[in-house]
Design a protein around this motif. Sequence first.
Motif, PDB file in Angstrom:
ATOM      1  N   GLN A 183      -2.101  -1.066  -3.499  1.00 55.03           N
ATOM      2  CA  GLN A 183      -2.971   0.085  -3.284  1.00 55.03           C
ATOM      3  C   GLN A 183      -2.184   1.340  -3.666  1.00 55.03           C
ATOM      4  OE1 GLN A 183      -6.115  -0.001  -2.460  1.00 55.03           O
ATOM      5  NE2 GLN A 183      -6.266  -2.186  -1.989  1.00 55.03           N
ATOM      6  N   SER A 184      -2.663   2.059  -4.662  1.00 54.95           N
ATOM      7  CA  SER A 184      -1.921   3.225  -5.156  1.00 54.95           C
ATOM      8  C   SER A 184      -2.828   4.430  -5.370  1.00 54.95           C
ATOM      9  CB  SER A 184      -1.205   2.868  -6.458  1.00 54.95           C
ATOM     10  OG  SER A 184      -2.123   2.362  -7.416  1.00 54.95           O
ATOM     11  N   ARG A 185      -3.803   4.591  -4.522  1.00 56.03           N
ATOM     12  CA  ARG A 185      -4.728   5.718  -4.651  1.00 56.03           C
ATOM     13  C   ARG A 185      -3.976   7.032  -4.460  1.00 56.03           C
ATOM     14  NH1 ARG A 185      -6.373   2.333  -1.020  1.00 56.03           N
ATOM     15  NH2 ARG A 185      -6.095   3.816   0.702  1.00 56.03           N
ATOM     16  N   PHE A 186      -4.191   7.941  -5.350  1.00 51.48           N
ATOM     17  CA  PHE A 186      -3.664   9.309  -5.242  1.00 51.48           C
ATOM     18  C   PHE A 186      -2.139   9.362  -5.096  1.00 51.48           C
ATOM     19  CE2 PHE A 186      -7.810   9.298  -2.820  1.00 51.48           C
ATOM     20  CZ  PHE A 186      -8.564   9.612  -3.941  1.00 51.48           C
ATOM     21  N   VAL A 187      -1.435   8.458  -5.763  1.00 46.77           N
ATOM     22  CA  VAL A 187       0.024   8.562  -5.755  1.00 46.77           C
ATOM     23  C   VAL A 187       0.441   9.694  -6.676  1.00 46.77           C
ATOM     24  CG1 VAL A 187       0.383   6.118  -5.260  1.00 46.77           C
ATOM     25  CG2 VAL A 187       0.267   6.888  -7.648  1.00 46.77           C
ATOM     26  N   GLY A 188       1.673  10.127  -6.552  1.00 49.01           N
ATOM     27  CA  GLY A 188       2.192  11.168  -7.423  1.00 49.01           C
ATOM     28  C   GLY A 188       1.668  12.553  -7.112  1.00 49.01           C
ATOM     29  N   GLY A 189       1.115  12.753  -5.913  1.00 47.41           N
ATOM     30  CA  GLY A 189       0.652  14.071  -5.546  1.00 47.41           C
ATOM     31  C   GLY A 189      -0.620  14.483  -6.261  1.00 47.41           C
ATOM     32  N   ALA A 190      -1.498  13.526  -6.511  1.00 43.26           N
ATOM     33  CA  ALA A 190      -2.758  13.840  -7.202  1.00 43.26           C
ATOM     34  C   ALA A 190      -3.583  14.843  -6.405  1.00 43.26           C
ATOM     35  CB  ALA A 190      -3.578  12.551  -7.398  1.00 43.26           C
ATOM     36  N   ASP A 191      -4.224  15.741  -7.113  1.00 42.15           N
ATOM     37  CA  ASP A 191      -5.081  16.745  -6.476  1.00 42.15           C
ATOM     38  C   ASP A 191      -6.392  16.079  -6.096  1.00 42.15           C
ATOM     39  OD1 ASP A 191      -6.696  18.839  -5.733  1.00 42.15           O
ATOM     40  OD2 ASP A 191      -5.985  20.176  -7.340  1.00 42.15           O
ATOM     41  N   LEU A 192      -6.628  15.878  -4.797  1.00 45.63           N
ATOM     42  CA  LEU A 192      -7.807  15.158  -4.357  1.00 45.63           C
ATOM     43  C   LEU A 192      -9.087  15.875  -4.737  1.00 45.63           C
ATOM     44  CD1 LEU A 192      -6.705  13.959  -0.806  1.00 45.63           C
ATOM     45  CD2 LEU A 192      -6.381  12.858  -3.013  1.00 45.63           C
ATOM     46  N   THR A 193      -9.071  17.178  -4.815  1.00 49.15           N
ATOM     47  CA  THR A 193     -10.305  17.909  -5.139  1.00 49.15           C
ATOM     48  C   THR A 193     -10.745  17.617  -6.573  1.00 49.15           C
ATOM     49  OG1 THR A 193      -9.017  19.855  -5.813  1.00 49.15           O
ATOM     50  CG2 THR A 193      -9.746  19.729  -3.517  1.00 49.15           C
ATOM     51  N   ASP A 200       0.853  -1.189   0.000  1.00 44.87           N
ATOM     52  CA  ASP A 200       0.000   0.000   0.000  1.00 44.87           C
ATOM     53  C   ASP A 200       0.891   1.241   0.000  1.00 44.87           C
ATOM     54  OD1 ASP A 200      -1.823   2.049   0.371  1.00 44.87           O
ATOM     55  OD2 ASP A 200      -3.009   0.962   1.872  1.00 44.87           O
ATOM     56  N   VAL A 201       0.862   1.982  -1.099  1.00 45.53           N
ATOM     57  CA  VAL A 201       1.607   3.235  -1.210  1.00 45.53           C
ATOM     58  C   VAL A 201       0.649   4.384  -1.540  1.00 45.53           C
ATOM     59  CG1 VAL A 201       3.838   2.241  -1.768  1.00 45.53           C
ATOM     60  CG2 VAL A 201       2.181   2.677  -3.608  1.00 45.53           C
ATOM     61  N   ALA A 202      -0.609   4.233  -1.131  1.00 49.00           N
ATOM     62  CA  ALA A 202      -1.603   5.264  -1.404  1.00 49.00           C
ATOM     63  C   ALA A 202      -1.182   6.589  -0.791  1.00 49.00           C
ATOM     64  CB  ALA A 202      -2.965   4.839  -0.851  1.00 49.00           C
ATOM     65  N   MET A 203      -1.469   7.651  -1.526  1.00 50.04           N
ATOM     66  CA  MET A 203      -1.208   9.024  -1.059  1.00 50.04           C
ATOM     67  C   MET A 203       0.267   9.269  -0.721  1.00 50.04           C
ATOM     68  SD  MET A 203      -4.691   9.772   1.144  1.00 50.04           S
ATOM     69  CE  MET A 203      -4.756   8.149   1.885  1.00 50.04           C
ATOM     70  N   CYS A 204       1.147   8.627  -1.481  1.00 49.97           N
ATOM     71  CA  CYS A 204       2.582   8.916  -1.394  1.00 49.97           C
ATOM     72  C   CYS A 204       2.908   9.860  -2.555  1.00 49.97           C
ATOM     73  CB  CYS A 204       3.411   7.639  -1.493  1.00 49.97           C
ATOM     74  SG  CYS A 204       3.276   6.569  -0.050  1.00 49.97           S
ATOM     75  N   PRO A 205       3.029  11.151  -2.320  1.00 48.01           N
ATOM     76  CA  PRO A 205       3.106  12.132  -3.410  1.00 48.01           C
ATOM     77  C   PRO A 205       4.349  12.020  -4.291  1.00 48.01           C
ATOM     78  CG  PRO A 205       3.592  13.162  -1.298  1.00 48.01           C
ATOM     79  CD  PRO A 205       3.101  11.787  -0.996  1.00 48.01           C
ATOM     80  N   ARG A 206       5.414  11.392  -3.806  1.00 49.86           N
ATOM     81  CA  ARG A 206       6.661  11.333  -4.566  1.00 49.86           C
ATOM     82  C   ARG A 206       6.850   9.998  -5.289  1.00 49.86           C
ATOM     83  NH1 ARG A 206      11.473  13.551  -0.904  1.00 49.86           N
ATOM     84  NH2 ARG A 206      12.446  13.613  -2.973  1.00 49.86           N
ATOM     85  N   ILE A 207       5.818   9.158  -5.259  1.00 52.91           N
ATOM     86  CA  ILE A 207       5.847   7.888  -6.003  1.00 52.91           C
ATOM     87  C   ILE A 207       4.880   8.009  -7.173  1.00 52.91           C
ATOM     88  CG2 ILE A 207       5.335   5.422  -5.916  1.00 52.91           C
ATOM     89  CD1 ILE A 207       6.193   5.388  -3.036  1.00 52.91           C
ATOM     90  N   SER A 208       5.369   7.803  -8.367  1.00 52.02           N
ATOM     91  CA  SER A 208       4.546   7.966  -9.566  1.00 52.02           C
ATOM     92  C   SER A 208       3.808   6.676  -9.910  1.00 52.02           C
ATOM     93  CB  SER A 208       5.422   8.370 -10.753  1.00 52.02           C
ATOM     94  OG  SER A 208       6.303   7.313 -11.090  1.00 52.02           O
ATOM     95  N   MET A 209       2.769   6.824 -10.700  1.00 46.13           N
ATOM     96  CA  MET A 209       2.016   5.651 -11.144  1.00 46.13           C
ATOM     97  C   MET A 209       2.864   4.770 -12.040  1.00 46.13           C
ATOM     98  SD  MET A 209      -0.940   4.531 -10.390  1.00 46.13           S
ATOM     99  CE  MET A 209      -1.095   2.765 -10.655  1.00 46.13           C
TER     100      MET A 209
END
Length: 341
Positions: free
Chosen positions: A328-338, A302-311
């Motif tokens: 689990q890779s939800r919102f990796v790479g610093g995705a804008d949650l909004t 699970d690396v979800a919401m790890c902004p410095r790991i890319s898809m």
Amino acid sequence: MEDCPSLIQSNAHIYSDLPASVRSERGLPRESGLVLCSPECPSGARTAPHSWHIKTHPLEIPQKWEASPFLSGQDASVYSLIPVLGPSLTVLDLSSCVALTNRTLQAIRASLTHLSVLRLAWCKELRDWGLLGLGDPSDEPTQEPQEHLRAKLRRNLKSRSFFPQLHQELEHQALGPKDPSPQPQGSSLLMLRALRELDLTACSKLTDASLAKVLQFPELRQLSLRLLPALTDKGLVAVARGCPSLERLVLSHCSLLSNEGWSQAASSWPRLQHLNLASCGQLTEQTLDTVGQACKQLQMLDVAMCPRISMAAVRCFQAQLPQVTCVQSRFVGGADLTITL
């Protein structure tokens, strides 16, 4: 308790005053108080299946285990139950007992030495000295300021200046810094040598000072250090060396962990199967490479919401380790949650 003797010889879970909705999901009584769950308890049918419900207030505290004045309410209830449960208890779940104190933890270590599972999630009052088995620092006499001690020592030695070298040595010994890294004492968590699972989730006052010295369980299989903001690479490496048999490890929301720590720790965990690094903001694809090379038995990551790991790094990781069935890779790479939501 007297009509439920098997409780003392079986597994038990103690739940605090959880919300009614959570109690319902877990099949626990909706009334407030503490709950001990025992798969062998014949009286369990009167409440929830396999459980024994204990009201907080009517508990009688044995004389030799009188509640300390530092214990109150819920913590006093747990404290009083420890000698009743007996040394044969193997599973103890104190999750969400937010009032649990370090003195109660010390009592657990002294009386329940055969525990194989100990869950202390969200016990926010636990501190380093409690895990290390040390006395409460607040009970120690107030120390005089260092400068005041130095001036006093110099005045005392002033008339003996014909031994300057000896005086310097004495001054150095008297004013030398205390050990900044105290060692575990006899009543530390290390007494629970049979532990196979330990959950310290959200025990946010714990730091490397205790974790690096106390988490030394060669046979430990599951460990959760989620939501420990003070855990650093130093602590991670020490835990890796002290607990080499881990199969499940949760480190989500440990924001101080970095690639450097994982480069030293990963090789100690060849048996790791489940790893949760969600919201570890400093980790990059370098950690994925390190884990992929060292943890060949990994099945879930699970690396979800790890902004410095890319898809792209996640896809590369999955290609290299086909045995990993869930990433689990939800919102990796610093995705804008909004936007994503």
